[in-house]
Design a protein around this motif. Structure first.
Motif, PDB file in Angstrom:
ATOM      1  N   ARG A   1       2.281   1.996  -3.511  1.00 40.29           N
ATOM      2  CA  ARG A   1       1.330   2.240  -4.513  1.00 40.29           C
ATOM      3  C   ARG A   1       0.821   3.753  -4.231  1.00 40.29           C
ATOM      4  NH1 ARG A   1      -0.673  -1.956  -7.460  1.00 40.29           N
ATOM      5  NH2 ARG A   1      -0.407  -4.070  -6.797  1.00 40.29           N
ATOM      6  N   ASP A   2       0.837   4.001  -3.122  1.00 43.61           N
ATOM      7  CA  ASP A   2       0.379   5.407  -2.560  1.00 43.61           C
ATOM      8  C   ASP A   2       1.609   6.545  -3.222  1.00 43.61           C
ATOM      9  OD1 ASP A   2      -1.799   4.623  -1.330  1.00 43.61           O
ATOM     10  OD2 ASP A   2      -0.888   4.652   0.818  1.00 43.61           O
ATOM     11  N   THR A   3       2.635   5.834  -3.039  1.00 40.67           N
ATOM     12  CA  THR A   3       3.864   6.804  -3.482  1.00 40.67           C
ATOM     13  C   THR A   3       4.326   6.498  -4.868  1.00 40.67           C
ATOM     14  OG1 THR A   3       5.408   5.305  -2.585  1.00 40.67           O
ATOM     15  CG2 THR A   3       4.927   7.015  -0.996  1.00 40.67           C
ATOM     16  N   HIS A   4       3.431   5.721  -5.451  1.00 43.42           N
ATOM     17  CA  HIS A   4       3.752   5.248  -6.811  1.00 43.42           C
ATOM     18  C   HIS A   4       5.290   4.823  -7.146  1.00 43.42           C
ATOM     19  CE1 HIS A   4       0.081   7.629  -8.029  1.00 43.42           C
ATOM     20  NE2 HIS A   4       0.468   8.528  -7.331  1.00 43.42           N
TER      21      HIS A   4
ATOM     22  N   GLN B   1       0.882  -1.088   0.099  1.00 37.89           N
ATOM     23  CA  GLN B   1       0.049   0.030   0.010  1.00 37.89           C
ATOM     24  C   GLN B   1       1.123   1.255   0.035  1.00 37.89           C
ATOM     25  OE1 GLN B   1      -3.458  -0.141  -0.449  1.00 37.89           O
ATOM     26  NE2 GLN B   1      -2.956   2.010  -0.827  1.00 37.89           N
TER      27      GLN B   1
END
Length: 696
Positions: free
Chosen positions: A104-107, A101
């Motif tokens: 994904r939040d920080t790409h 997660q």
């Protein structure tokens, strides 16, 4: 006992995984002023070799690592690996999900790929192989564009191993060869060692042992220059796995003894315990019961200190095998049952089934036929449970796929409806502005409605086809296309069991009949040639049954390697001949698999149905139980034969229970009339045999 090898292979995956996750040159801690990320990466090697020592080191770095999202995510991935190595797979999955997660939040696709790889192995530890493979393939896709060569190499290797576990060896070989090429181009010797080790292990699965030895020898030469005892110990374990294929016991034992010395040199306690288990298994294969018992006892002592119940259970089973080999049946049974308790608590039914098969074979070799029959009965019950679980899972997956298709159709129809509404709105505006285009607008609307109507009809037709396909698949076994157990049960609920006299040409008594067949030594085929060979054998047997039996006979895949044939109308006196045709006809067929010719025998239990004419209390379920007991009697008395129940006498509730619990004792008591059919002797029929030896 082979259970030791099973544990070795399972442990090997756990031992190799951190090598794929954290590719560093050495295990020495980084300097205190080194970047936190570099110090975290170096901890990966410590986790792989000595997880219990890595815990305080990881806790020490935790406060600093939480300062940035990327380092915090890497800390969570390492915690996931450590927790998995300590056997806490569910907690490991949760830690990996947190790291994913953050990525994904920080790409940060690199972090997501690392988290997915670690999560794949944790999920694999929970016996969810299919989900683990999907995670590994997604990690490979995400890492394809990264500049981190280490991550790319281990992602490709993990993808290849996933293909191998599904039996797709060509795809697995292509992946691992590409990983080796990438590692050589990158010039990192450690990456080359890891790639060669994975490739050597794949060659052992493909039974190309010469290529496997070449790969592992090259890897050992490179690892020697790296001065990495831990890497060398892993490679020696791979060499042992390769040596079990051509039955080179001496080379395998030497490799394990070297691996044990290396593991003790670096204090890798978990690796020591695992290697001791493998050594006990190696000596079991050589029938060196004394050394097998010695190393199994040492493995038990080490695993107890580590609180490693899985390794302790395997050590107990190996100790039991050694005692059985020495002729000490009571001690052997005690230790094997102690190990079995852990397998039962763990819920790993495939591994538990494998141990039961080996247990039964060992008892049979030791002359304890009653104990062997009991072990085979336990294994068969477990096999049926596994078959039913897999069938239900397949049905659920098919239903989910159907529901997904249905949702996609609904979405498409909603989009079409929105398109219609938009078109109608445009038509109203056009009607208000330009009257002379009214006729054209109505014509256009009619065309659109016609197209939509045809699409709806087409969608309904496709839906009906899917429903018919789902109904057909629910009644058929997908591998053999024979009827499945569920279809047979529904058929028998509405079947009227009758006897017909005088229907034959000579006025013979016509009855129905049940034949239950089990493939002899089927597990040995899977272990030796792979599950692809086992599937080929099952398909060939299904074809043989269709050829030997009549079109009117119902043939069912009853369980993993069990088949049931229900013959609706046959002369009572022809049942032995049918059994003889099956015993002779199935081994006569050869199965071509990867350039090899295979052949198998079957054991059979059979009986007329209804079993006791006029006895309505005997249901078809109980009749199958009695036929199943006859099958186990055939397997317990040498296999490749058929035991038929001709009839019952003096039937009451107590005698029925006696028959279902011990058909052999009921045979001797005269309650059951049995016939024995083999391929060598036309027919044997004994009503009250003096002993099991005379019956065989």
């Amino acid at each position: 006992m082979l259970a030791g090898l099973y544990r070795a292979l399972e442990r090997r995956r756990s031992l190799v995984l951190p090598a794929l996750l954290w590719l560093v040159a050495g295990a020495a801690p980084a300097a205190d002023d080194a970047p936190v990320k570099a110090r975290l990466l170096e901890l990966g090697e410590v986790i792989r070799l000595t997880p219990e020592r890595a815990q305080p080191l990881l806790a020490e770095l935790a406060p600093q690592a939480r300062r940035t999202p990327s380092e915090h995510g890497l800390l969570l991935v390492l915690s996931c690996d450590l927790t998995h190595r300590l056997g806490q797979h569910a907690a490991s999955v949760r830690l990996c999900a947190q790291a994913e997660q953050i990525g994904r939040d920080t790409h940060d696709n690199d972090l997501v790929a690392r988290a997915l790889l670690s999560k794949a192995y944790a999920v694999f530890g929970l016996n969810e192989m299919g989900q683990a493979h999907q995670l590994a393939w997604e990690a490979e896709r995400l890492s394809a564009g990264t500049s981190d060569i280490d991550l790319r190499v281990r992602a490709v290797i993990s993808s290849g191993e996933s293909f191998a576990e599904e039996g797709n060896f060509p795809a697995a070989l292509a992946k691992l060869q590409s990983a080796l090429t990438l590692a050589r181009q990158h010039g990192d010797p450690l990456l080359v060692v890891i790639s060669l080790d994975a490739l050597a292990y794949l060659y052992s699965q493909m039974r190309e042992f010469g290529k496997g030895f070449d790969a592992v020898d090259e890897a050992q030469r490179i690892a020697a220059r790296l001065d990495s005892p831990g890497r060398m110990a892993v490679l020696k374990t791979t060499e042992y796995v390769l040596a079990t294929g051509p039955d080179d016991a001496e080379r395998g034992t030497r490799a394990l003894l070297t691996a044990l010395a290396l593991a003790r040199r670096i204090g890798a306690d978990a690796m020591i315990a695992n290697t001791l288990v493998n050594l006990s298994d190696s000596y079991l294969k050589q029938h060196d019961w004394h050394n097998a018992l010695t190393y199994a006892q040492q493995a038990l002592d080490e695993s107890v200190k580590l609180h490693d119940d899985a390794t302790a259970a395997t050590a107990q089973v190996n100790m039991g095998q050694a005692y059985l080999g020495m002729g000490r049946l009571a001690d052997g049974k005690k230790h094997i049952e102690l190990g079995m308790r852990w397998y039962e608590r763990s819920g790993n039914k495939p591994e538990q089934q494998g141990v039961l098969v080996e247990y039964g074979d060992a008892l049979e070799r030791a002359g304890d036929l009653a104990g062997a029959l009991s072990a085979y009965h336990r294994e068969r019950t477990l096999s049926n449970e596994l078959f039913e679980t897999r069938r239900q899972k397949a049905m659920m997956e098919l239903q989910e796929k159907y529901e997904a298709d249905k949702r996609q159709r609904q979405i498409a129809m909603l989009r079409q409806e929105n398109q219609v509404k938009s078109t109608e709105l445009d038509n109203r505006r056009l009607q208000q502005r330009i009257w002379w285009l009214l006729a054209l607008v109505f014509a256009l609307a009619s065309v659109i409605v016609g197209i939509l109507y045809r699409k709806v009809r087409h969608a309904n037709a496709r839906l009906e086809e899917k429903n018919q396909e789902l109904k057909q698949q629910s009644a058929r076994d997908p591998l053999t296309t024979l009827y499945n157990r569920r279809h047979f049960q529904e058929f028998m609920r509405g079947h009227q069991a009758i006897e017909r006299r005088g229907a034959g040409v000579s006025g013979e008594e016509m009855v129905s009949a049940m034949f239950l067949l089990d493939v002899d030594h089927f597990k040995h085929i899977n272990d030796t040639y792979g599950h692809g060979a086992g599937d080929a054998v099952l398909r060939e047997i299904a074809d043989a049954l269709r050829e030997i039996l009549r079109e009117t006979d119902m043939i069912v895949r009853w369980g993993g390697e069990e088949f049931l044939a229900f013959l609706p109308a046959v002369p009572r006196g022809s049942l032995d001949e049918v059994a003889r045709r099956l015993l002779a006809g199935i081994p006569a067929r050869t199965i071509a698999y990867q350039g090899m010719q295979l052949s198998v025998n079957v054991s059979i239990g059979f009986a007329p149905f209804p079993l006791a004419p006029g006895a309505a209390s005997i249901s078809w379920e109980r009749a199958i139980n009695i036929v199943d007991m006859a099958l186990y009697l055939a397997k317990g008395h040498g296999r490749n034969r058929a035991y038929g129940v001709r009839g019952l006498s003096g039937i009451d509730a107590a005698s029925m229970d006696e028959i279902e619990q011990d058909i052999e004792a009921a045979w001797r008591a005269g309650i059951v009339d049995l016939s024995i059919v083999t391929t060598q002797v036309p027919e044997l029929r004994l009503v009250k045999p003096a002993s099991p030896a005379s019956a065989a």
